[in-house]
Write a protein that holds these residues in place. Structure first.
Motif, PDB file in Angstrom:
ATOM      1  N   ILE A  12       1.085  -1.173   0.179  1.00  9.74           N
ATOM      2  CA  ILE A  12       0.000  -0.145  -0.117  1.00  9.74           C
ATOM      3  C   ILE A  12       0.721   1.480   0.115  1.00  9.74           C
ATOM      4  O   ILE A  12       0.646   2.715  -1.148  1.00  9.74           O
ATOM      5  CB  ILE A  12      -1.144   0.031   1.019  1.00  9.74           C
ATOM      6  CG1 ILE A  12      -1.830  -1.354   0.818  1.00  9.74           C
ATOM      7  CG2 ILE A  12      -1.506   1.586   1.074  1.00  9.74           C
ATOM      8  CD1 ILE A  12      -2.666  -1.345   2.439  1.00  9.74           C
ATOM      9  N   GLY A  16       1.635   3.956  -3.057  1.00  6.78           N
ATOM     10  CA  GLY A  16       0.981   5.559  -2.652  1.00  6.78           C
ATOM     11  C   GLY A  16       1.496   6.403  -3.364  1.00  6.78           C
ATOM     12  O   GLY A  16       1.992   7.162  -3.646  1.00  6.78           O
ATOM     13  N   ILE A  37      -5.846   2.142  -2.889  1.00 11.74           N
ATOM     14  CA  ILE A  37      -6.834   3.237  -1.507  1.00 11.74           C
ATOM     15  C   ILE A  37      -7.382   1.777  -1.428  1.00 11.74           C
ATOM     16  O   ILE A  37      -8.403   1.282   0.187  1.00 11.74           O
ATOM     17  CB  ILE A  37      -7.943   4.212  -2.138  1.00 11.74           C
ATOM     18  CG1 ILE A  37      -7.062   5.225  -2.274  1.00 11.74           C
ATOM     19  CG2 ILE A  37      -9.376   4.247  -1.777  1.00 11.74           C
ATOM     20  CD1 ILE A  37      -7.194   6.387  -2.647  1.00 11.74           C
ATOM     21  N   ALA A  40      -6.539  -0.498   0.931  1.00 15.97           N
ATOM     22  CA  ALA A  40      -6.173   0.369   2.562  1.00 15.97           C
ATOM     23  C   ALA A  40      -7.337   0.106   3.821  1.00 15.97           C
ATOM     24  O   ALA A  40      -7.347   0.138   4.365  1.00 15.97           O
ATOM     25  CB  ALA A  40      -5.291   1.857   2.468  1.00 15.97           C
ATOM     26  N   LYS A  41      -8.614  -0.040   2.706  1.00 10.30           N
ATOM     27  CA  LYS A  41      -9.439  -0.323   3.290  1.00 10.30           C
ATOM     28  C   LYS A  41     -10.056  -1.133   3.673  1.00 10.30           C
ATOM     29  O   LYS A  41     -10.072  -1.442   4.860  1.00 10.30           O
ATOM     30  CB  LYS A  41     -10.700   0.244   2.175  1.00 10.30           C
ATOM     31  CG  LYS A  41     -12.047   0.360   2.748  1.00 10.30           C
ATOM     32  CD  LYS A  41     -13.586   0.557   1.942  1.00 10.30           C
ATOM     33  CE  LYS A  41     -14.614   0.391   2.220  1.00 10.30           C
ATOM     34  NZ  LYS A  41     -15.591   0.511   1.813  1.00 10.30           N
ATOM     35  N   THR A  44      -7.344  -1.632   6.757  1.00  9.67           N
ATOM     36  CA  THR A  44      -8.320  -0.948   7.907  1.00  9.67           C
ATOM     37  C   THR A  44      -9.364  -1.514   8.828  1.00  9.67           C
ATOM     38  O   THR A  44      -9.431  -1.384   9.825  1.00  9.67           O
ATOM     39  CB  THR A  44      -8.589   0.706   7.301  1.00  9.67           C
ATOM     40  OG1 THR A  44      -7.513   1.811   6.937  1.00  9.67           O
ATOM     41  CG2 THR A  44      -9.228   1.021   8.763  1.00  9.67           C
ATOM     42  N   LYS A  61      -2.136   3.755   6.806  1.00  7.19           N
ATOM     43  CA  LYS A  61      -2.047   5.255   6.556  1.00  7.19           C
ATOM     44  C   LYS A  61      -1.661   6.026   5.686  1.00  7.19           C
ATOM     45  O   LYS A  61      -2.190   7.113   5.234  1.00  7.19           O
ATOM     46  CB  LYS A  61      -1.990   5.913   8.579  1.00  7.19           C
ATOM     47  CG  LYS A  61      -3.317   5.623   9.253  1.00  7.19           C
ATOM     48  CD  LYS A  61      -3.485   6.408  10.459  1.00  7.19           C
ATOM     49  CE  LYS A  61      -2.324   6.125  11.002  1.00  7.19           C
ATOM     50  NZ  LYS A  61      -2.112   6.372  12.486  1.00  7.19           N
ATOM     51  N   LYS A  64      -2.382   5.257   2.360  1.00  8.00           N
ATOM     52  CA  LYS A  64      -3.903   6.285   1.600  1.00  8.00           C
ATOM     53  C   LYS A  64      -3.322   7.693   1.489  1.00  8.00           C
ATOM     54  O   LYS A  64      -4.196   8.210   0.512  1.00  8.00           O
ATOM     55  CB  LYS A  64      -4.394   5.154   2.924  1.00  8.00           C
ATOM     56  CG  LYS A  64      -6.130   5.891   2.380  1.00  8.00           C
ATOM     57  CD  LYS A  64      -6.667   5.563   3.887  1.00  8.00           C
ATOM     58  CE  LYS A  64      -8.546   6.031   3.445  1.00  8.00           C
ATOM     59  NZ  LYS A  64      -9.492   5.385   4.543  1.00  8.00           N
ATOM     60  N   SER A  67      -1.998   8.125  -1.726  1.00 10.43           N
ATOM     61  CA  SER A  67      -2.770   7.974  -2.943  1.00 10.43           C
ATOM     62  C   SER A  67      -4.109   9.263  -2.882  1.00 10.43           C
ATOM     63  O   SER A  67      -4.430   9.323  -3.819  1.00 10.43           O
ATOM     64  CB  SER A  67      -3.624   6.778  -2.405  1.00 10.43           C
ATOM     65  OG  SER A  67      -2.729   5.636  -2.040  1.00 10.43           O
TER      66      SER A  67
END
Length: 106
Positions: A12, A16, A37, A40-41, A44, A61, A64, A67
């Motif tokens: 991730i 980014g 993203i 990352a979702k 998370t 974080k 994200k 990104s």
């Protein structure tokens, strides 16, 4: 119990960074940013279920945020390219590039 690294946390972050680097490559950065993203979702959601089991959330974080910046820069660049093509056309754009390269070579 030993903490595990979040799946794809490093990827991730790398995506980014690539989204910012590729923002001026006619939309390549936006592709990396959207993938980062989405990943990352998922990361998370996994972290919020059991935060004591995972580490590496800072990479998620940061990736994200990078990104989001990559999407904004890529969108601004695409809007600029569309504006240039709409105003001067392909031939005018090619002439601008030729003038820039001649000026840089002199």
């Amino acid at each position: 119990m030993e903490k595990q690294t979040l799946p794809n946390s490093t990827l991730i972050l790398v995506f980014g960074i690539l989204s910012i680097v590729g923002c001026c490559c006619y939309g390549i950065g936006i592709i990396f940013a959207v993938i980062a993203i989405v990943m990352a979702k998922k990361a998370t959601a996994l972290y919020t279920e059991n935060p004591e089991l995972y580490e590496g959330y800072n990479n998620v974080k940061t990736g994200k945020i990078l990104s989001i910046i990559g999407i904004v820069l890529g969108a601004i660049y695409l809007a600029y390219v569309i504006f240039i093509f709409a105003t001067v056309g392909l031939e005018g754009y090619q002439e601008m590039i030729e003038e820039i390269t001649r000026g840089a070579g002199a």
